[in-house]
Design an enzyme around this catalytic site. Structure first.
Site: not given
Length: 325
Positions: A227, A256, A300
């Protein structure tokens, strides 16, 4: 039971749920407000990362029995509130762990062998052999922070190399034949490579900051396929500049959106404007990353393969079937 699908997924998900007798509706375009207006009609939701499921949404979902997230983490869902309301939460880390393991290894080998830099130069007509001399993984110590589905998958991929693999986790007794679990202190004394495989929690937010980085005895390589908000990008850049971090492979970024579907509000790749309180322009630290030759970036997609798309969907179906059929 009626299920509302909010994101497109592998066709087997709809096909198999239909065969099990569920009623499936698809809505991939309506706004969150419009979905909230009708969500009380549904017993289940299946989504990837289209938007966050917050308390207001859950209050509107009066008959909701489960939420299935076709992915590894549940941080785009208010899990505590959902569980208070008796909503069963389903994720599918088993479906994309192999993909993450392979992607992480690919990033590491690319960094060690300067593959992105060399490829770019050859395409420009440059043939610089000495400048692209790599280093070997054999003999290094690779450290994994977080040793669940993703960490174990990466450790398994490392078995073919002559490396020592260490893991560090908040849970005791998670080490296995592929990784030796050690204390954080021993971890920071020994590792040459740090790879993050942790969920997003209060403990992991901003975990990799200047203080954390400087607790390592040796300069190290950083990999993050977990993450983005676990790494303070400005502190990472400072460590790259000083040489404390030798290079980084980042599949996820601090910037993000909560949905993981977008990076910035605007297309900022050509913007010269500094980030400020009104705009979400390109941060200075990110500008450094995209120019750094010892940094590899991907959007991602570590768990985003043809095979994992099918496996993620199958995992969700299997878990719904086990719980409700």
């Amino acid at each position: 039971m009626k299920i509302l699908h909010l994101d497109t997924n592998h066709e087997l998900l709809l096909n198999q749920l239909n065969a099990l007798g569920f009623t499936n509706h698809e809505d991939y375009t309506a706004s969150k407000v419009d979905i909230e207006a009708k969500i009380a009609d549904y017993d289940g939701i299946i989504l990837r990362s289209r938007f966050t499921i917050d308390q207001r949404f859950l209050d509107a979902a009066k008959n909701l029995k489960f939420i299935g997230r076709v992915g590894a983490g549940l941080e785009n869902i208010d899990c505590d509130y959902a569980e208070q309301k008796g909503v069963y939460l389903i994720s599918a880390p088993e479906g994309n762990r192999n993909a993450v393991g392979e992607h992480t290894l690919g990033m590491l080998l690319s960094l060690f062998n300067k593959l992105n830099k060399a490829d770019r130069e050859v395409r420009q007509g440059k043939w610089q052999r000495e400048e692209n001399r790599g280093i070997e993984l054999d003999g290094k110590t690779v450290g994994l922070i977080g040793y669940g589905n993703m960490g174990k998958a990466f450790a398994k991929k490392l078995k073919g190399f002559d490396v020592e693999v260490l893991c560090c986790d908040i849970k005791d007794g998670v080490g296995d034949e592929n990784a030796n679990q050690v204390s954080l202190k021993e971890f920071q004394e020994k590792v040459d490579v740090v790879s993050l495989h942790t969920p997003q929690t209060p403990l992991t937010l901003n975990m990799v900051n200047t203080e954390f980085i400087h607790q390592f005895k040796k300069p190290f390589w950083l990999l993050n396929t977990a993450r983005g908000k676990s790494v303070v990008t400005a502190d990472l850049v400072s460590a790259l500049k000083s040489g404390k971090i030798l290079g980084a492979g980042l599949d996820v970024l601090e910037y993000e959106k909560k949905s993981f579907e977008n990076l910035f509000q605007k297309d900022v790749t050509s913007s010269p404007v500094e980030i400020n309180s009104r705009d979400e322009e390109m941060p200075i630290a990110f500008r450094y990353l995209i120019k750094a030759e010892n940094v590899i970036l991907s959007p991602h997609v570590a768990g985003w393969t043809v095979e994992s798309k099918e496996k993620l969907a199958q995992t969700i179906v299997d878990k719904i079937k086990a719980k409700f059929c």
